[in-house]
Enzyme design. Structure first.
Site, PDB file in Angstrom:
ATOM      1  N   ASP A  11      14.478  28.135  35.954  1.00  0.00           N
ATOM      2  CA  ASP A  11      14.339  29.092  37.059  1.00  0.00           C
ATOM      3  C   ASP A  11      15.658  29.808  37.366  1.00  0.00           C
ATOM      4  O   ASP A  11      15.702  31.033  37.448  1.00  0.00           O
ATOM      5  CB  ASP A  11      13.855  28.383  38.336  1.00  0.00           C
ATOM      6  CG  ASP A  11      12.390  27.960  38.246  1.00  0.00           C
ATOM      7  OD1 ASP A  11      11.591  28.710  37.661  1.00  0.00           O
ATOM      8  OD2 ASP A  11      12.048  26.884  38.772  1.00  0.00           O
TER       9      ASP A  11
ATOM     10  N   ARG B 261      20.258  20.075  50.114  1.00  0.00           N
ATOM     11  CA  ARG B 261      20.130  21.541  50.103  1.00  0.00           C
ATOM     12  C   ARG B 261      21.115  22.247  51.030  1.00  0.00           C
ATOM     13  O   ARG B 261      21.736  23.239  50.626  1.00  0.00           O
ATOM     14  CB  ARG B 261      18.692  21.971  50.421  1.00  0.00           C
ATOM     15  CG  ARG B 261      17.650  21.544  49.388  1.00  0.00           C
ATOM     16  CD  ARG B 261      18.097  21.766  47.986  1.00  0.00           C
ATOM     17  NE  ARG B 261      17.034  21.502  47.009  1.00  0.00           N
ATOM     18  CZ  ARG B 261      17.226  21.393  45.717  1.00  0.00           C
ATOM     19  NH1 ARG B 261      18.450  21.511  45.211  1.00  0.00           N
ATOM     20  NH2 ARG B 261      16.230  21.161  44.910  1.00  0.00           N
TER      21      ARG B 261
ATOM     22  N   SER C  33       9.370  18.342  36.817  1.00  0.00           N
ATOM     23  CA  SER C  33      10.439  18.960  37.586  1.00  0.00           C
ATOM     24  C   SER C  33      11.190  17.834  38.278  1.00  0.00           C
ATOM     25  O   SER C  33      10.611  17.067  39.041  1.00  0.00           O
ATOM     26  CB  SER C  33       9.850  19.928  38.616  1.00  0.00           C
ATOM     27  OG  SER C  33      10.852  20.264  39.549  1.00  0.00           O
TER      28      SER C  33
ATOM     29  N   ASP D 269      12.211  23.865  49.362  1.00  0.00           N
ATOM     30  CA  ASP D 269      13.617  24.199  49.143  1.00  0.00           C
ATOM     31  C   ASP D 269      13.940  25.642  49.495  1.00  0.00           C
ATOM     32  O   ASP D 269      15.028  25.939  49.983  1.00  0.00           O
ATOM     33  CB  ASP D 269      14.009  23.880  47.699  1.00  0.00           C
ATOM     34  CG  ASP D 269      14.060  22.377  47.468  1.00  0.00           C
ATOM     35  OD1 ASP D 269      14.377  21.652  48.433  1.00  0.00           O
ATOM     36  OD2 ASP D 269      13.785  21.924  46.346  1.00  0.00           O
TER      37      ASP D 269
HETATM   38  N1  ARG Z   1       9.361  17.036  47.870  1.00  0.00           N
HETATM   39  C1  ARG Z   1      10.743  16.760  47.943  1.00  0.00           C
HETATM   40  C2  ARG Z   1      11.350  17.522  49.076  1.00  0.00           C
HETATM   41  O1  ARG Z   1      10.844  18.532  49.461  1.00  0.00           O
HETATM   42  C3  ARG Z   1      11.468  17.020  46.610  1.00  0.00           C
HETATM   43  C4  ARG Z   1      11.439  18.432  46.142  1.00  0.00           C
HETATM   44  C5  ARG Z   1      12.286  18.739  44.927  1.00  0.00           C
HETATM   45  N2  ARG Z   1      11.832  18.033  43.780  1.00  0.00           N
HETATM   46  C6  ARG Z   1      11.738  18.530  42.543  1.00  0.00           C
HETATM   47  N3  ARG Z   1      11.376  17.703  41.601  1.00  0.00           N
HETATM   48  N4  ARG Z   1      11.969  19.777  42.270  1.00  0.00           N
HETATM   49  O2  ARG Z   1      12.330  17.099  49.619  1.00  0.00           O
END
Ligand code: ARG
Length: 397
Positions: free
Chosen positions: A15, A95, A173, A124
């Protein structure tokens, strides 16, 4: 068409990699700077991102934010026993740090905007956008704005000579920082599908974990873990060590259906050995030193704190007010807890603290300190209104 500089929060994955040529071609930026913020990703990911960033972007920067991540987000989350729907939040904590570091670079080089590679489906995007916008920058999210599919991305990457082999290799992912590893997508999208053993990297299968229990002592100072078995370490080292130690015993796996902020339910698999162990120990120590009233109220505060952290609303005034409450309670959370880790389970087996509210003289079966006869007066009026009602009505149950 845009002109000028853009800074991209870069992971080296598909991405974010295709975002580099897109930011030039479709958005018209003249200069793309990729920033990889290290919050404890695997060393090979950092190196791979560096190689790709240097090749594809005008400038690549790697920032080691691990210690700051631990002291500013991970340890505060221990103080708040932070968990969302039953798992210790991890991605959500990382994040804001990533976004803040990227904002600093954007400020320094005078960028017009900040870009990220989040899709329009997950959490995210909200967490990144919030920090970036709060800092006064415009957000560019090509994958979301152009509504890209994975197939299109792979095709485009090929066209642009972006290596996709590694991306194709893993059907999942994966998001990783020192506190938590999350695995989603691929076959895991079927909630009925059992996760295969090979998706796990940090934890032994509880079945294969050593038959002998591992007893570990964690020391806390004002709610912050400071020592493992008597040796003092800085935050990131303590977390790293605890991941190895608890992971070996198969502690810290989670397979769940999670409610994302948008309302979508998602199937998530997590590994978080250190988080599970440290929060278990921390809770136990709080139970020894905090009053019953503090504990009951703090459970609600912890819940709200965790929810705001999950949403990435780290500048929300309520978040800071709750954090201040948590910090106040942690002034007395000093002491140590022995954990017994065995084949996927972890439980406290001993605890001690100079701040303990445990009164052995009063509670012991052998003690004579409490005049038991005086307890009768207390007992007589205990539940008085219910006693009266029951006598009157002769019912109520
Ligand atoms: N669901 C989790 C969160 O929102 C992890 C998201 C990211 N995970 C990923 N494999 N891209 O905190």
């Amino acid at each position: 068409m845009e002109k000028g500089k853009v800074v991209l929060a870069y992971s080296g994955g598909l991405d974010t990699s295709i975002c580099i040529p897109l930011l030039r071609e479709r958005y018209g930026f003249e200069e793309v700077t990729t920033v990889f913020v290290d919050v404890g990703q695997p060393a090979e990911d950092i190196r791979a991102a560096e190689k790709k960033g240097q090749k594809l972007a005008d400038q690549h920067i790697t920032i080691d934010a691990r210690e700051r991540f631990v002291s500013d987000f991970v340890f505060p989350s221990v103080k708040a026993n932070a968990s969302y729907e039953g798992y210790p939040v991890g991605t959500a904590l990382a994040r804001p740090v990533i976004a803040e570091e990227v904002v600093q670079v954007a400020d320094r080089i005078g960028a017009e905007a900040i870009a990220h590679g989040c899709t329009g489906r997950g959490n995210d995007q909200l967490r990144f956008d919030f920090v970036i916008r709060s800092s006064g920058f415009r957000v560019i999210a090509p994958v979301r704005e152009m509504n890209l599919t994975r197939e299109w991305e792979i095709e485009y990457a090929r066209e642009k000579n972006i290596p996709v082999a590694a991306v194709r290799g893993s059907p999942y992912s994966i998001d990783e920082n020192c506190w938590n590893r999350s695995i989603e997508g691929g076959k895991l999208e079927d909630p009925a599908y059992h996760p295969p053993e090979e998706i796990y990297r940090w934890t032994a299968s509880p079945d294969d974990a050593p038959g002998e229990a591992d007893i570990v002592t964690i020391a806390f100072e004002r709610g912050i873990p400071t020592e493992i078995d008597g040796s003092r370490m800085r935050g990131i080292d303590l977390v790293t060590e605890m991941n190895v130690r608890a992971g070996r015993s198969g502690v810290g796996r989670n397979d769940m259906i999670e409610d994302r902020i948008l309302g979508l339910k998602a199937r998530e698999v997590y590994e978080h050995p250190a988080a599970t162990a440290l929060i278990t120990a921390h809770r136990d120590l709080e139970q020894l030193v905090l009053s019953r009233q503090e504990l009951a109220f703090k459970r609600m505060v912890d819940d709200r704190w965790s929810e705001l952290a999950y949403m990435g609303l780290v500048y929300e005034p309520l978040f800071w007010a709750l954090s201040a409450f948590v910090d106040k309670t942690q002034e007395r959370v000093t002491g140590s807890v022995d954990l017994r880790m065995h084949k996927g389970s972890v439980r406290p087996v001993g605890r001690s603290s100079p701040e303990s509210l445990y009164a052995p003289d009063l509670v012991s079966f052998d003690s004579t300190c409490i005049d038991q006869a005086t307890a009768e007066g207390f007992s007589r009026y205990f539940g008085l209104q219910a006693q009266i009602l029951r006598q009157k009505k002769k019912t109520g149950r």
